[in-house]
Write an enzyme that holds these catalytic residues in place. Sequence first.
Site, PDB file in Angstrom:
ATOM      1  N   ARG A  60       0.822  -1.218   0.000  1.00  0.00           N
ATOM      2  CA  ARG A  60       0.000   0.000   0.000  1.00  0.00           C
ATOM      3  C   ARG A  60       0.850   1.259   0.000  1.00  0.00           C
ATOM      4  O   ARG A  60       0.450   2.271  -0.587  1.00  0.00           O
ATOM      5  CB  ARG A  60      -0.967  -0.015   1.184  1.00  0.00           C
ATOM      6  CG  ARG A  60      -0.333  -0.175   2.558  1.00  0.00           C
ATOM      7  CD  ARG A  60      -1.417  -0.525   3.570  1.00  0.00           C
ATOM      8  NE  ARG A  60      -0.994  -0.584   4.963  1.00  0.00           N
ATOM      9  CZ  ARG A  60      -0.490  -1.658   5.557  1.00  0.00           C
ATOM     10  NH1 ARG A  60      -0.307  -2.773   4.853  1.00  0.00           N
ATOM     11  NH2 ARG A  60      -0.167  -1.627   6.832  1.00  0.00           N
ATOM     12  N   HIS A 193       3.169   5.020   6.918  1.00  0.00           N
ATOM     13  CA  HIS A 193       1.956   4.537   7.557  1.00  0.00           C
ATOM     14  C   HIS A 193       1.604   5.397   8.756  1.00  0.00           C
ATOM     15  O   HIS A 193       2.411   6.209   9.219  1.00  0.00           O
ATOM     16  CB  HIS A 193       2.151   3.084   7.977  1.00  0.00           C
ATOM     17  CG  HIS A 193       2.564   2.206   6.851  1.00  0.00           C
ATOM     18  ND1 HIS A 193       1.670   1.478   6.094  1.00  0.00           N
ATOM     19  CD2 HIS A 193       3.794   1.955   6.322  1.00  0.00           C
ATOM     20  CE1 HIS A 193       2.324   0.814   5.152  1.00  0.00           C
ATOM     21  NE2 HIS A 193       3.615   1.082   5.275  1.00  0.00           N
TER      22      HIS A 193
END
Length: 265
Positions: A60, A193
Amino acid sequence: MRTLILLRHGESAWNARNLFTGWADVDLTPWGEQQARRSGELLRAAGLLPAAAHTSVLTRAVRSAALVLEAAGLSQVPVARDWRLNERHYGALQGRDKSDVLGEYGEERFRLWRRSYDVAPPPATDTPHDPAPPPATGTPRDPAPPPATGTPRDPALPRTESLADVTARLLPYWHDHIGPDLRAGRTTLVVAHSNSLRALVAHLDGLGREELLGLNIPTAMPLRYDLDERLAPVVRGGRYLDPRAAAAAAAEVADEGHRSSRSTR
């Protein structure tokens, strides 16, 4: 003046389902892809043209970085990947619905597990979401990583992590890899993140533990830091390129667990 751009990846499949993700390697949703491209457009419109980029090894983040740079017209920029920028390992919570965890353990424990500095969730046992250890590095500048040996520079798979654990693995990468890019005058993009960026922001801004509890990083909202020669922020907290949208998105992050899973957009 040195310029650092921090960006949390676009919405992932598990973000959309309100699940604790951690080291589970899930992909972006179509909306997450759009978010990443929009971030690249914001960088281009602001005249922020990264000459170096760093991501975790999780899909991601890697895909978000590629989409951002493509949208900014900077696909040629080298991207360094390293596990030390990974999300925190959420232990036994990985793959669980946040609202279910909140209901089971209560508000105080839920908030400590999500936002405290030194409280880790229960350690993971064998689960379908337990990933194999990633390579120590996947950077173009260091294409042959050493084998994992259990040293702090090698990625023995954690069973759980607190934010303190994330900070301990992240800061050496900051000092050894991101810092040199900034000192060389390269505008530098870091795509990571929620918790790896919380750890980095806490380091940059000197946040205390109480301040950390209220720090929420929204997905796909570019955060600009201008840094002095000591790599200290000129303005504490930096500046989001779209402050209003970032504030609303951060409030949604803070509310996770109080909403049920939803389908992707």
